[in-house]
Design a protein around this motif. Structure first.
Motif, PDB file in Angstrom:
ATOM      1  N   LEU A  89       0.834  -1.209   0.000  1.00 62.64           N
ATOM      2  CA  LEU A  89       0.000   0.000   0.000  1.00 62.64           C
ATOM      3  C   LEU A  89       0.867   1.257   0.000  1.00 62.64           C
ATOM      4  O   LEU A  89       0.530   2.258  -0.629  1.00 62.64           O
ATOM      5  CB  LEU A  89      -0.929  -0.007   1.210  1.00 62.64           C
ATOM      6  N   SER A 131      -9.346  -1.465   7.296  1.00 60.62           N
ATOM      7  CA  SER A 131      -9.306  -0.548   6.145  1.00 60.62           C
ATOM      8  C   SER A 131      -8.183  -0.913   5.185  1.00 60.62           C
ATOM      9  O   SER A 131      -8.332  -0.795   3.963  1.00 60.62           O
ATOM     10  CB  SER A 131      -9.135   0.894   6.627  1.00 60.62           C
ATOM     11  N   ASP A 132      -7.055  -1.378   5.721  1.00 57.66           N
ATOM     12  CA  ASP A 132      -5.953  -1.823   4.868  1.00 57.66           C
ATOM     13  C   ASP A 132      -6.376  -3.023   4.023  1.00 57.66           C
ATOM     14  O   ASP A 132      -6.038  -3.120   2.834  1.00 57.66           O
ATOM     15  CB  ASP A 132      -4.731  -2.196   5.712  1.00 57.66           C
ATOM     16  N   GLU A 150      -8.540  -1.835   1.272  1.00 59.19           N
ATOM     17  CA  GLU A 150      -7.769  -1.107   0.269  1.00 59.19           C
ATOM     18  C   GLU A 150      -6.955  -2.050  -0.612  1.00 59.19           C
ATOM     19  O   GLU A 150      -6.913  -1.891  -1.836  1.00 59.19           O
ATOM     20  CB  GLU A 150      -6.841  -0.107   0.971  1.00 59.19           C
TER      21      GLU A 150
END
Length: 574
Positions: free
Chosen positions: A435, A459-460, A463
């Motif tokens: 990321l 959230s990672d 994503e």
């Protein structure tokens, strides 16, 4: 792990010790022998109430990033246990001293807000660690004497000359070069598991307060709070046997031989089928050795008269067996399937975790695929191509090369990318690094294995899976080697909509509990009428090039996806 007075702290400690004792008894009852120190130091236990300071409603356990090393030296094991204990105690301190305070006032339903706070907190810790190391280095430099200018470093070793008459690989499209040394392991900040644990704890708390299963709240997070009409289950990747570097036989290449039930089967049907295959594997291993005078071949792929096959249960939940050639474990499964009336390539498919990083002999600059058998990168490509030609039911290779070998990755993708998934597991960077770089295409592969560990937040995970979806990469949600009994990762895999889930074998309590959770979710989705099936859950057109070739008539049409009901019932009864 917050502290609200001495009484609360003392009571919490007693409760935690009781839970740890119950966990130890659970592992013993489920034939999962582990020393108490390993159990306590390999996982991080957290109650969401300790973050929010109210009634406890759930708990999470997150595994550390440390790998399980077979046959490791006692001093190395002891040093790693000390490091694990330090990582856990640091994580506890972070939660008690800072994270709890910083999250006060944020609702558990605000997962993105919580994860942002955790991300900023972690970035500050990384900066502190960097400044501390720079200070230590400057102090060391000021005390170390400057070497004499006459001292010359030794010249670098010359690359080994190619042996006369050495066979060229059929697909040697890259120039043979000296192998690159292994890249240093990514630095894992001590205590980082607190970030992943708190993020998961908040997600579970929010789901329970909303009256939703965790997988639904993760799906809402993935789809910007819009509830999807259908949810699909990830396809199973189940480890059947292990013949890797730590196995007692000569074979090193096959750390995991993995079975993938056909997409037309339900998860329950797939598990039932694989349990039957596993039962027959165990029977084969327990059979007494045949007479040595016989020379006929049996379905286990070896000659009659060979030494008895032995096996022990691996930490991966499958049997580690002593085979000497690459074909033997494949022929074992092929023979068992034939006896059960199953067809490889139709009822089920295979995958191999090659774990190439464990095979490299740096003194020779080659991969030791079998004890005493070494191959360079070009020869490895040939080996894989021949293997897929002989066993076309193999539809995935995991880590066929090290992450440092970019040219071999290109070569094998060009040779097999239209016939077989090429998955990077250990060969991939961590989620946070991917990321940070914003680039998941460093190597030429079909997909990645992603795991929830260390500082990875919910959230990672959203994503990284969104990024992989945009690049049409296959997402495999995998469990860590030192697993816990927390089944939350199954909910994460379902909510994120990944293609495959890799949990290990159908043994050991910490893995069986996850398979049970998957079957429970399947039942819930069927009852709610929200179980979906998409064309993306196929693996006959493995990439765009293969699909174009099929349209042009250069590849055969894909197999029918859904079997007749009577065939499925017969397969699962056998």
């Amino acid at each position: 792990m917050g502290e609200e007075g001495g009484g609360r702290s003392c009571g919490t400690t007693r409760e935690l010790q009781k839970l740890k004792q119950q966990a130890l008894e659970y592992y013993r009852e489920n034939d999962v022998p582990r020393r108490l120190e390993e159990l306590l130091n390999s996982t991080f236990y957290l109650q969401p109430a300790d973050v929010y300071g109210h009634l406890s409603i759930c708990s999470v356990v997150i595994s550390t990033h440390f790998e399980v090393h077979e046959n490791a030296l006692p001093e190395l094991v002891e040093a790693e246990e000390v490091e694990r204990a330090d990582a856990v105690s640091t994580a506890v301190r972070w939660v008690n001293e800072t994270i709890t305070e910083e999250l006060r006032g944020i609702e558990p339903s605000n997962q993105a807000g919580v994860d942002q706070v955790l991300r900023i907190f972690f970035e500050n810790k990384v900066q502190e660690d960097k400044e501390r190391k720079e200070l230590e280095k400057s102090l060391e430099d000021s005390t170390v004497p400057v070497p004499s200018p006459l001292t010359q470093p030794p010249p670098p070793p010359l690359p080994p000359d190619k042996k006369k008459g050495q066979k060229q690989g059929r697909r040697d499209t890259f120039t043979e070069k000296p192998i690159l040394p292994p890249e240093p392991d990514e630095h894992v900040l001590c205590g980082s598991m607190a970030i992943g644990a708190v993020s998961l704890a908040v997600a579970k708390t929010g789901a329970m307060l909303d009256g939703n299963p965790l997988y639904l709240n993760i799906a809402l997070l993935k789809h910007h709070q819009e509830q999807p009409a259908k949810l699909t289950l990830p396809l199973l990747m189940v480890s059947l046997v292990s013949c890797g570097k730590a196995s007692p036989g000569k074979l090193n290449l096959m750390k995991e031989l993995i079975c993938i039930p056909h997409p037309g089967l339900t998860a329950k049907q797939g598990v039932e089928m694989l349990l039957e295959i596993q039962k027959h594997i165990t029977k084969t291993i327990e059979m007494p050795p045949p007479p040595k005078t016989e020379t006929k071949r049996g379905h286990n792929g070896g000659k009659r008269g060979q030494q008895q096959i032995i096996g022990k249960m691996s930490h991966l939940g499958c049997l580690t067996i002593n085979y000497d050639t690459i074909e033997q474990p494949l022929l074992l499964i092929q023979g068992i399937c034939a006896n059960l009336g199953l067809e490889l390539g139709r009822n089920l498919h295979l995958a191999i975790n090659c774990a190439a990083h464990e095979l490299m002999d740096y003194s020779k600059g080659k991969y030791e695929v079998m004890m005493g058998t070494y191959k360079n990168a070009a020869e490895m490509v040939d080996l894989y191509v021949d293997l897929i030609n002989k066993f076309p039911s193999i539809i995935a290779l995991i880590d066929p090369f090290r992450k440092e070998d970019s040219e071999p990755w290109d070569s094998i993708y060009d040779a097999l990318g239209a016939r077989c998934y090429l998955i990077a597991g250990t060969a991939s960077k961590s989620i946070s690094k991917l990321l940070e770089d914003g680039n998941i295409g460093v190597l030429k592969y079909s997909g990645l294995i992603i795991k929830h560990t260390n500082q990875t937040t919910m959230s990672d995970l959203v994503e990284i899976t969104n990024l992989m979806d945009s690049k049409k990469h296959i997402a495999v949600f995998g469990s860590t080697e030192g697993e816990s009994s927390d089944d939350s990762l199954v909910d994460l895999a379902v909510g994120l909509g990944v293609r495959f889930i890799k949990l290990g074998g159908l043994s050991r309590g910490e893995r069986v509990t996850k398979y049970n959770r998957l079957l429970t979710i399947e039942e819930e989705l069927v009852q709610n009428g929200t179980l979906g099936f998409t064309e993306e859950h196929t693996f006959f057109y493995l990439n765009e090039e293969a699909e174009k070739a099929a349209v042009a008539g250069e590849l055969p049409e894909p197999l029918e996806l859904i079997f007749p009901t009577e065939v499925l019932e017969e397969s699962t009864r056998t």
